[in-house]
Design a protein around this motif. Sequence first.
Motif, PDB file in Angstrom:
ATOM      1  N   THR A   1       7.669   6.312   9.327  1.00  0.00           N
ATOM      2  CA  THR A   1       6.608   6.191   8.321  1.00  0.00           C
ATOM      3  C   THR A   1       6.526   7.449   7.471  1.00  0.00           C
ATOM      4  O   THR A   1       6.522   7.384   6.234  1.00  0.00           O
TER       5      THR A   1
ATOM      6  N   TYR B   1       7.361   7.764   3.432  1.00  0.00           N
ATOM      7  CA  TYR B   1       6.352   8.261   2.496  1.00  0.00           C
ATOM      8  C   TYR B   1       6.867   9.487   1.741  1.00  0.00           C
ATOM      9  O   TYR B   1       6.628   9.623   0.541  1.00  0.00           O
TER      10      TYR B   1
ATOM     11  N   TYR C   1       1.297   2.019   1.748  1.00  0.00           N
ATOM     12  CA  TYR C   1       1.528   3.051   0.733  1.00  0.00           C
ATOM     13  C   TYR C   1       1.021   2.616  -0.643  1.00  0.00           C
ATOM     14  O   TYR C   1       0.501   3.431  -1.400  1.00  0.00           O
TER      15      TYR C   1
ATOM     16  N   THR D   1       5.837   3.724  -7.113  1.00  0.00           N
ATOM     17  CA  THR D   1       5.170   4.859  -6.465  1.00  0.00           C
ATOM     18  C   THR D   1       4.565   5.766  -7.516  1.00  0.00           C
ATOM     19  O   THR D   1       4.928   5.715  -8.677  1.00  0.00           O
TER      20      THR D   1
END
Length: 162
Positions: free
Chosen positions: A104, A108, A140, A162
């Motif tokens: 994770t 990220y 996210y 993102t």
Amino acid sequence: MNMQIKLVPRERSQVIRHLMQFYLYDFTKYLNIDVDQDGIFPEYPGLDAFWTEKGRKFPFLITSDGSPAGFALVEKLDPGSKDNDYYLTEFFVMQKYRRSGVGTNAAYELFRRFPGRWKVTQVRNNVIAQAFWRKIIGDYTGGRFREKFHPELGNPSQYFVT
């Protein structure tokens, strides 16, 4: 746990090559991959390009408390790409580090390093990877992603920004 993710220079490329053997072993559950007569899986196609195509392909080593824990291969696509800027070509975390937050945190960190439009794909019958990526990407992005399935192979891909 002290997770780090760093680019691997060419002179250290063997660490990715060695970890790739474990990755390919894991994939024997999903794909028909065999070792050769010496017990070695075949070379990952195009792996050398991650050290020759600088600025376009990025090989990362994931470590936990200083020990190799996995790798990520990220590809930056041509500016004219219709759906995404970055493709997570491969992502691997050794079993010892799974469910510890290493994967994770590494994902990220990659998303933070490369802001833009992403694509992440899983093999059709690897439901564990699909659940992992749907959760990671969903958390996210606050659930803002879309999923498409390859028309012939059935592999799911998540698209997000993102």
